[in-house]
Enzyme design. Structure first.
Site, PDB file in Angstrom:
ATOM      1  N   HIS A 119       0.839  -1.210   0.000  1.00  0.00           N
ATOM      2  CA  HIS A 119       0.000   0.000   0.000  1.00  0.00           C
ATOM      3  C   HIS A 119       0.870   1.256   0.000  1.00  0.00           C
ATOM      4  CE1 HIS A 119      -3.362  -2.672   0.848  1.00  0.00           C
ATOM      5  NE2 HIS A 119      -4.188  -1.662   0.748  1.00  0.00           N
ATOM      6  N   HIS A 161       1.307  -3.256   9.309  1.00  0.00           N
ATOM      7  CA  HIS A 161       2.736  -3.135   9.046  1.00  0.00           C
ATOM      8  C   HIS A 161       3.452  -2.451  10.208  1.00  0.00           C
ATOM      9  CE1 HIS A 161       2.535  -4.382   4.828  1.00  0.00           C
ATOM     10  NE2 HIS A 161       1.431  -3.656   4.741  1.00  0.00           N
TER      11      HIS A 161
END
Length: 207
Positions: A119, A161
């Site tokens: 992303h 993340h």
């Protein structure tokens, strides 16, 4: 990575990354603006999903068949494909686990690996693409930048993340955009590709 494959120095860095990420997210959520961002994290996640971008962009090329847009459309598509391949390769090689198990398959995809953030790479690739390679009017630069940064922060807030993952992802996205600038497809090549994709003749027949 498995424990046996990580050197003591790298293991220490990864441990510090985990702690720093937790502290950073906790600090962000003290502010009302970032608490509000947390509500929209899912939407941000979908807005930068790789499969969604790829499918939407192919549909955009197919439906909006304008010769003025062919070069931009095809080069953007090349970059999106490059990003997917690069991130998939690095994730398979590094194999760092996500902070939380990947249970929501519709939004974060089937992979369970964290490094680098796809992303983040995609968001910054798109940002650089539309501010430097195919520059939109400057009025759009601030919203694009805000979106890209928000996507990165949302990856941390959603615990998809760690900080190293998103930093590496953002850097990869910038490098991908710069590389795309070096191999930028010409207008004629892009028009041929769109014609091949749509099975239409982009160039008019000579009289």
């Amino acid at each position: 990575m498995t424990e046996r494959q990580v050197s003591p120095a790298l293991k220490k860095i990864l441990e510090q990354d985990v702690k720093l990420t937790d502290r950073f997210v906790a600090y962000l959520l003290q502010f009302s603006s970032f608490k509000s961002l947390k509500i929209h994290c899912k939407m941000l996640e979908v807005s930068c999903d790789g499969i969604a971008w790829l499918a939407t962009w192919v549909a955009f090329i197919w439906l909006l068949n304008s010769s003025d847009l062919h070069q931009m459309q095809v080069n953007m598509l090349i970059g999106l494909l490059l990003d997917i391949v690069v991130v998939a390769f690095l994730k398979a090689f590094v194999r760092r686990r996500r902070p939380m198990p990947a249970t929501d398959m519709l939004t974060i995809g089937p992979d369970k690996f964290s490094f680098p953030s796809g992303h983040a790479s995609r968001a910054f690739y798109i940002l650089v693409f539309f501010t430097h390679l195919y520059s939109l009017p400057i009025i759009f630069w601030m919203p694009l930048t805000a979106w890209a940064v928000s996507v990165v922060l949302s990856r941390l807030i959603l615990k998809r993340h760690y900080i190293l993952d998103v930093c590496a992802g953002a850097l990869i996205g910038v490098v991908e955009a710069l590389f795309l600038g070096l191999i930028w497809l010409s207008a004629d090549s892009a028009a041929w590709f769109v014609g091949f994709l749509s099975e239409d003749k982009v160039f008019s027949e000579p009289n």
